[in-house]
Design a protein around this motif. Structure first.
Motif, PDB file in Angstrom:
ATOM      1  N   SER A 138       0.780  -1.063   0.041  1.00  0.00           N
ATOM      2  CA  SER A 138       0.039   0.002  -0.123  1.00  0.00           C
ATOM      3  C   SER A 138       0.856   1.124  -0.011  1.00  0.00           C
ATOM      4  N   ASP A 139       2.166   1.202   0.645  1.00  0.00           N
ATOM      5  CA  ASP A 139       2.786   2.467   0.902  1.00  0.00           C
ATOM      6  C   ASP A 139       3.843   2.510  -0.715  1.00  0.00           C
ATOM      7  N   SER A 140       4.203   1.434  -0.904  1.00  0.00           N
ATOM      8  CA  SER A 140       5.143   1.607  -2.269  1.00  0.00           C
ATOM      9  C   SER A 140       4.918   0.686  -3.439  1.00  0.00           C
ATOM     10  N   GLY A 141       3.565   0.001  -3.304  1.00  0.00           N
ATOM     11  CA  GLY A 141       3.200  -0.751  -4.460  1.00  0.00           C
ATOM     12  C   GLY A 141       4.085  -1.901  -4.845  1.00  0.00           C
ATOM     13  N   ILE A 142       4.823  -2.619  -4.064  1.00  0.00           N
ATOM     14  CA  ILE A 142       5.683  -3.623  -4.283  1.00  0.00           C
ATOM     15  C   ILE A 142       5.336  -4.711  -3.006  1.00  0.00           C
ATOM     16  N   GLY A 143       5.734  -5.881  -3.423  1.00  0.00           N
ATOM     17  CA  GLY A 143       5.475  -7.074  -2.442  1.00  0.00           C
ATOM     18  C   GLY A 143       6.630  -7.166  -1.553  1.00  0.00           C
ATOM     19  N   PHE A 144       6.564  -7.743  -0.671  1.00  0.00           N
ATOM     20  CA  PHE A 144       7.947  -8.243   0.418  1.00  0.00           C
ATOM     21  C   PHE A 144       8.711  -8.900  -0.190  1.00  0.00           C
ATOM     22  N   PHE A 145       8.515  -9.833  -1.112  1.00  0.00           N
ATOM     23  CA  PHE A 145       9.547 -10.587  -1.685  1.00  0.00           C
ATOM     24  C   PHE A 145      10.221  -9.707  -2.781  1.00  0.00           C
ATOM     25  N   ASP A 146       9.837  -8.994  -3.482  1.00  0.00           N
ATOM     26  CA  ASP A 146      10.282  -8.130  -4.427  1.00  0.00           C
ATOM     27  C   ASP A 146      11.334  -7.111  -3.706  1.00  0.00           C
ATOM     28  N   LEU A 197      12.647 -16.892  -8.405  1.00  0.00           N
ATOM     29  CA  LEU A 197      13.620 -15.628  -8.609  1.00  0.00           C
ATOM     30  C   LEU A 197      13.789 -15.137 -10.152  1.00  0.00           C
ATOM     31  N   SER A 198      13.661 -16.079 -11.141  1.00  0.00           N
ATOM     32  CA  SER A 198      13.843 -15.886 -12.438  1.00  0.00           C
ATOM     33  C   SER A 198      12.600 -15.155 -12.867  1.00  0.00           C
ATOM     34  N   HIS A 199      11.512 -15.649 -12.447  1.00  0.00           N
ATOM     35  CA  HIS A 199      10.215 -14.956 -12.828  1.00  0.00           C
ATOM     36  C   HIS A 199      10.168 -13.333 -12.239  1.00  0.00           C
ATOM     37  N   THR A 200      10.576 -13.546 -11.011  1.00  0.00           N
ATOM     38  CA  THR A 200      10.591 -11.968 -10.531  1.00  0.00           C
ATOM     39  C   THR A 200      11.385 -11.154 -10.910  1.00  0.00           C
ATOM     40  N   VAL A 201      12.513 -11.457 -11.119  1.00  0.00           N
ATOM     41  CA  VAL A 201      13.476 -10.861 -12.035  1.00  0.00           C
ATOM     42  C   VAL A 201      13.004 -10.110 -13.344  1.00  0.00           C
ATOM     43  N   ARG A 217       9.876  -9.708 -13.978  1.00  0.00           N
ATOM     44  CA  ARG A 217       8.982  -8.669 -13.663  1.00  0.00           C
ATOM     45  C   ARG A 217       9.638  -7.487 -13.519  1.00  0.00           C
ATOM     46  N   LEU A 218      10.715  -7.403 -12.345  1.00  0.00           N
ATOM     47  CA  LEU A 218      11.467  -6.389 -12.087  1.00  0.00           C
ATOM     48  C   LEU A 218      12.137  -5.697 -13.145  1.00  0.00           C
ATOM     49  N   GLU A 219      12.325  -6.521 -14.013  1.00  0.00           N
ATOM     50  CA  GLU A 219      12.972  -6.017 -15.458  1.00  0.00           C
ATOM     51  C   GLU A 219      12.009  -5.152 -16.074  1.00  0.00           C
ATOM     52  N   ARG A 220      10.705  -5.890 -16.320  1.00  0.00           N
ATOM     53  CA  ARG A 220       9.925  -5.014 -17.143  1.00  0.00           C
ATOM     54  C   ARG A 220       9.614  -3.887 -16.391  1.00  0.00           C
ATOM     55  N   GLN A 221       9.725  -3.602 -15.032  1.00  0.00           N
ATOM     56  CA  GLN A 221       9.368  -2.254 -14.477  1.00  0.00           C
ATOM     57  C   GLN A 221      10.625  -1.324 -14.687  1.00  0.00           C
ATOM     58  N   GLY A 222      11.607  -1.885 -15.204  1.00  0.00           N
ATOM     59  CA  GLY A 222      13.073  -1.043 -15.071  1.00  0.00           C
ATOM     60  C   GLY A 222      13.652  -0.731 -14.000  1.00  0.00           C
ATOM     61  N   THR A 242      24.977  -5.573  -7.806  1.00  0.00           N
ATOM     62  CA  THR A 242      25.087  -6.555  -8.433  1.00  0.00           C
ATOM     63  C   THR A 242      25.087  -7.914  -7.952  1.00  0.00           C
ATOM     64  N   LEU A 243      24.372  -9.020  -8.480  1.00  0.00           N
ATOM     65  CA  LEU A 243      24.544 -10.245  -7.625  1.00  0.00           C
ATOM     66  C   LEU A 243      24.134 -11.165  -8.551  1.00  0.00           C
ATOM     67  N   GLN A 244      24.611 -12.467  -8.607  1.00  0.00           N
ATOM     68  CA  GLN A 244      24.329 -13.457  -9.251  1.00  0.00           C
ATOM     69  C   GLN A 244      22.955 -13.817  -9.044  1.00  0.00           C
ATOM     70  N   LEU A 245      22.213 -14.526 -10.053  1.00  0.00           N
ATOM     71  CA  LEU A 245      20.871 -14.802  -9.568  1.00  0.00           C
ATOM     72  C   LEU A 245      20.852 -15.990  -8.374  1.00  0.00           C
ATOM     73  N   SER A 246      21.541 -16.941  -8.369  1.00  0.00           N
ATOM     74  CA  SER A 246      21.656 -17.995  -7.529  1.00  0.00           C
ATOM     75  C   SER A 246      21.807 -17.649  -6.122  1.00  0.00           C
ATOM     76  N   ASP A 247      22.829 -16.632  -6.037  1.00  0.00           N
ATOM     77  CA  ASP A 247      23.063 -15.894  -4.892  1.00  0.00           C
ATOM     78  C   ASP A 247      21.952 -15.019  -4.298  1.00  0.00           C
ATOM     79  N   ILE A 248      21.167 -14.366  -5.219  1.00  0.00           N
ATOM     80  CA  ILE A 248      20.077 -13.724  -4.627  1.00  0.00           C
ATOM     81  C   ILE A 248      19.100 -14.910  -4.152  1.00  0.00           C
ATOM     82  N   ALA A 249      18.885 -15.851  -4.784  1.00  0.00           N
ATOM     83  CA  ALA A 249      17.826 -16.786  -4.582  1.00  0.00           C
ATOM     84  C   ALA A 249      18.279 -17.398  -3.066  1.00  0.00           C
ATOM     85  N   ALA A 250      19.550 -17.744  -2.948  1.00  0.00           N
ATOM     86  CA  ALA A 250      19.799 -18.038  -1.403  1.00  0.00           C
ATOM     87  C   ALA A 250      19.612 -17.151  -0.599  1.00  0.00           C
TER      88      ALA A 250
END
Lengths: 163, 163
Positions: free
Chosen positions: A40-48, A79-83, A85-90, A62-70
Motif C-alpha cells: 500500500s505504501d510503495s506498490g511492491i511486495g515483500f519478496f520483491d 527468482l527468475s520470474h520475479t527478475v 517482472r522487475l526488469e519489465r518495471q525497469g 550486482t549479484l548472481q541470480l542463484s546468490d539472490i535466491a539463496a
DNA sequence: CGTCCTAACTTGAAGCATCAAGTTAGGCCC
DNA sequence: GGGCCTAACTTGATGCTTCAAGTTAGGACG
C-alpha cells in the motif's frame, strides 16, 4: 496411510500447543502485514522488496541470480520470474557473466535503487512497530537466536543475509 | 516519495538487524518447510490442513466460514475459494445456516476427517523436529509469548485458535 | 574432437491468493 | 410492507508461485 514414519507420535502438551498456536499465527500474519504495508505504501511486495534490498547492499549493486535466491530463501525459478517482472518495471537489469557456466547477474538500476530508498523508511518503521519495539531487548535477542536455530534445522548448513 | 510518514527514521542497530534477519528468514522458511512436508506426505497444503484441522476439533465438525477464516488468519475470499476446492475433493461440505443473515457452515465429511487424522502424525512430528524439540522449554515459552505480542500489534483485539 | 555430465538458469502450464465487484438474506425504520 | 442497510459470503479477473521440463555453456573423459 495412517503411519507416516513413526509408531509413537507424541502429541503436543498443552503448553507446547499454546506456544505453537502463537507461532503458527505469527508466521502467517507477520508476512501478510509486511506485504500489506509495502504494497500500500510503495506498490511492491515483500519478496520483491527483499530482492531489491539485497542488491542495494552490494558494492556494485550486482549479484548472481542463484546468490539472490539463496539470500532470500527462494527457488531459482521463483527468482527468475520475479527478475523478469522487475526488469519489465525497469528496476533491475540482467547481465550474462562471461566466465564458465551459464551464470547471470541481476543489476539494480538507478530507478530500482531509488525505489528501495523510497520504500525502506516506512518498511523499517513497520518492522519496528510490530516487532523490534514491541519486545524487550532480551526477548528480541532470544527470538533471533531461536530463529537461527530453527532455520538451521530446516536446512542444515547455510548462512543468512537478506533484509 | 522519500519520506513515508516520518522525518526521523531510526535504522536498526547491528543487534537488532541480526535478530531481524533471523526472524525474516524464519517467517519465510518455516511456512515453506511445513507446506513441503504436508504436500509430499499427504498431498495437501498447510493452509488446507489448518482448515481441516480446525473443523476436526469442533464437536459437530462444523464451523461457520467467517469463524474458520478468523481462526486461520485468512480472508473470507481466500477461505471461500479453498472450501470450494475442498468440497470438490469431497473433504468438506457446505451447509446454509437457517437463521438470520447469510451464514454458511463448512462441515468436515468422514473422508475429510480421515484425511486430517492421516496427515496429522507426520505434520506434528515435523513441527516437533523443527521447532518444539529444537528449543529449550524456556525458549519455546518465550517464543510463544513473543508471538502473541506481535500478533496483538498486528491486529489489536483477537484471540487465536488454529492448529 | 566428440560424447556425456553438471550447474545455472528459463519457460510454460497449472494452482493458489488477492482484489474488486457482485449477490443474498434478513433487520430496521417509517 | 417497501426501501435501505449491513454482514456474510461468492465470483471472476489478475497476478504470483510452484512444478516439471527444457535450454545453455562449459568441463571431463576417453
Amino acid at each position: 496411510m495412517a503411519n507416516d514414519g513413526s509408531d509413537t507420535t507424541p502429541w503436543l502438551t498443552p503448553q507446547e500447543r499454546r506456544a505453537w498456536l502463537s507461532i503458527a499465527a505469527l508466521i502467517v500474519k507477520l508476512p501478510n502485514a509486511l506485504d500489506a504495508q509495502l504494497q500500500s505504501d510503495s506498490g511492491i511486495g515483500f519478496f520483491d522488496y527483499m530482492v531489491l534490498a539485497v542488491l542495494s547492499e552490494e558494492p556494485r549493486r550486482t549479484l548472481q541470480l542463484s546468490d539472490i535466491a539463496a539470500a532470500t530463501s527462494a527457488s531459482l525459478s521463483r527468482l527468475s520470474h520475479t527478475v523478469t517482472r522487475l526488469e519489465r518495471q525497469g528496476l533491475v537489469r540482467r547481465e550474462r557473466i562471461p566466465g564458465p557456466g551459464r551464470r547471470t547477474n541481476a543489476v539494480l538500476t538507478d530507478e530500482g535503487y531509488a525505489k528501495v530508498v523510497a520504500a525502506a523508511p516506512a518498511h523499517v518503521r513497520r518492522v519496528r512497530d510490530l516487532v523490534i519495539d514491541a519486545l524487550t531487548p532480551t526477548q528480541l535477542r532470544t527470538l533471533g537466536t531461536v530463529g537461527a536455530r530453527v532455520i538451521e534445522r530446516i536446512d542444515p548448513g547455510r548462512s543468512c543475509s537478506d533484509d
